[in-house]
Design an enzyme around this catalytic site. Sequence first.
Site, PDB file in Angstrom:
ATOM      1  CG  HIS A  72      -2.112  -0.887   1.060  1.00 14.16           C
ATOM      2  ND1 HIS A  72      -3.261  -0.734   1.788  1.00 14.16           N
ATOM      3  CD2 HIS A  72      -2.322  -1.943   0.233  1.00 14.16           C
ATOM      4  CE1 HIS A  72      -4.146  -1.665   1.421  1.00 14.16           C
ATOM      5  NE2 HIS A  72      -3.591  -2.410   0.487  1.00 14.16           N
ATOM      6  CE1 TYR A 200      -5.073   3.898   8.942  1.00 10.16           C
ATOM      7  CE2 TYR A 200      -5.639   3.739  11.273  1.00 10.16           C
ATOM      8  CZ  TYR A 200      -4.875   3.343  10.197  1.00 10.16           C
ATOM      9  OH  TYR A 200      -3.902   2.386  10.373  1.00 10.16           O
ATOM     10  N   PRO A 291      -3.966   0.171  19.026  1.00 10.53           N
ATOM     11  CG  PRO A 291      -5.961  -0.905  18.494  1.00 10.53           C
ATOM     12  CD  PRO A 291      -5.225  -0.274  19.638  1.00 10.53           C
ATOM     13  CE  LYS A 295       3.885   2.972  13.238  1.00  8.83           C
ATOM     14  NZ  LYS A 295       4.483   2.653  11.936  1.00  8.83           N
TER      15      LYS A 295
HETATM   16  C1  PHB Z   1      -5.663  -4.340  10.684  1.00  7.55           C
HETATM   17  O1  PHB Z   1      -5.710  -4.554   9.474  1.00  7.55           O
HETATM   18  O2  PHB Z   1      -5.961  -5.214  11.513  1.00  7.55           O
HETATM   19  C2  PHB Z   1      -5.239  -2.998  11.170  1.00  7.55           C
HETATM   20  C3  PHB Z   1      -4.838  -2.056  10.251  1.00  7.55           C
HETATM   21  C4  PHB Z   1      -4.456  -0.800  10.677  1.00  7.55           C
HETATM   22  C5  PHB Z   1      -4.483  -0.495  12.020  1.00  7.55           C
HETATM   23  C6  PHB Z   1      -4.856  -1.451  12.949  1.00  7.55           C
HETATM   24  C7  PHB Z   1      -5.242  -2.713  12.521  1.00  7.55           C
HETATM   25  O3  PHB Z   1      -4.130   0.737  12.421  1.00  7.55           O
END
Ligand code: PHB
Length: 394
Positions: A72, A200, A291, A295
């Site tokens: 990505h 996000y 999360p 990280k």
């Molecule tokens: C996930 O794909 O589980 C994931 C992706 C980005 C994040 C947290 C979890 O910030």
Amino acid sequence: MQTQVAIIGAGPAGLLLAHMLHRRGIESVILERHSRAYIERRIRAGVMEHDVAALLERVGLGARMRREGLVHQGINLRFAGRTVRVDFAGLVGRSVMVYGQHEVVKDMVRARLEAGGTILFEAEAVRLEGLEGERPVVVFRHGGLEERLEAAVVAGCDGFHGIARRSIPAAHITTFERRYPYAWLGILAEARPASEELIYARHERGFALLSMRSPTLSRLYIQVPPTTDLADWPDERIWDELELRLAAPGFHLERGPVVQKDLTVMRSFVTEPMRYGRLLLAGDAAHIVPPTGAKGLNLAVADVTHLARALFAFFERGDERPFEAYSRLCLQRIWQVQHFSWWMTTMLHREEGALPFDHHRQLGELEAVTGSRAALTWLAEHYTGLPLDFSEIA
Ligand code: PHB
Ligand code: APR
């Protein structure tokens, strides 16, 4: 039983450490409380920093990731009805690799077993002895019996709930903790991801995240109160909520069968130092990040590169000085990543009971960040990851 390095925990930290030591001819035994099937199925985050993916390639663990992982070049921030793409490639010339942590674990377990390494599954470490001396012992329970594993060094890679950190006398460590008044309800769904890159979303109803594992598997999260009971969240209610929070012009969320549902509490946690005598901690055993930004795994890998180098020096040259430096080297990155994870989290989540001032301030912050190339560059640098030190890693 005897070995050079006793490793507690077959998570990414313990498995990668054993693999890197093996490549330098240093022997280890991994003790893992759960079964192989359990750790290979445990769903965790799935975004690897640029250098972490490169490191896995470098140590021969990258073949399946290269085939099945998704590179990505950016992420999207969605707020106030707008979507702003953070162009990692354009801003910092780096990318991330979307590849499930349990897939990484599978690759590492296979590599370890194929190389003739020892992983004792369903072997739970229950006590550590002689950490101040030169032959520490891990007492563990396996097949109903109590057994002993003696080594020169113990690597505590047993996660947040393990025994390694708790075996350090309280007077010798300091812990720092921050809890957040929210949690993530996550689903894994057999549905085509509704976006090519992660989204996000900051929304009045709370944070939402669209992520993925493959072109047919979506991983989605919504912010919920930490006291949430999953039973109150049938699939349709989750999809409805995701649809509200991720809504944008032209955006259509594909629904599909939910194959996993889980709740993640959010916490920031750091232990200082990460060493006591011949016990060295790595990964979640020493620190936890919320999360947002994914990280956890990346930080565990960074610790292990320092730990592996310290162990090379010790076993090849009898030099114990790198044990002294280990914590300082790790913590320098850890606190930066703590800051980044806290920042992403608090910028994007809605805090119950927060002042209306803070909601507006949050939107102001998102406007400021997305309106500034300098700020977006900083975000991209941290999201794609600080540089890893590759020296001696071959
Ligand atoms: C996930 O794909 O589980 C994931 C992706 C980005 C994040 C947290 C979890 O910030
Ligand atoms: N004895 C043996 N094994 C143990 C014990 C014990 N007493 N306690 C815990 N374990 C095992 C757990 O079952 C787990 O498999 O240690 C392992 C720790 O692995 P992780 O929790 O994956 O931690 P780590 O390797 O540091 O990885 C960090 O992975 O867990 C995610 O969110 C975390 O993304 C982060 C990254």
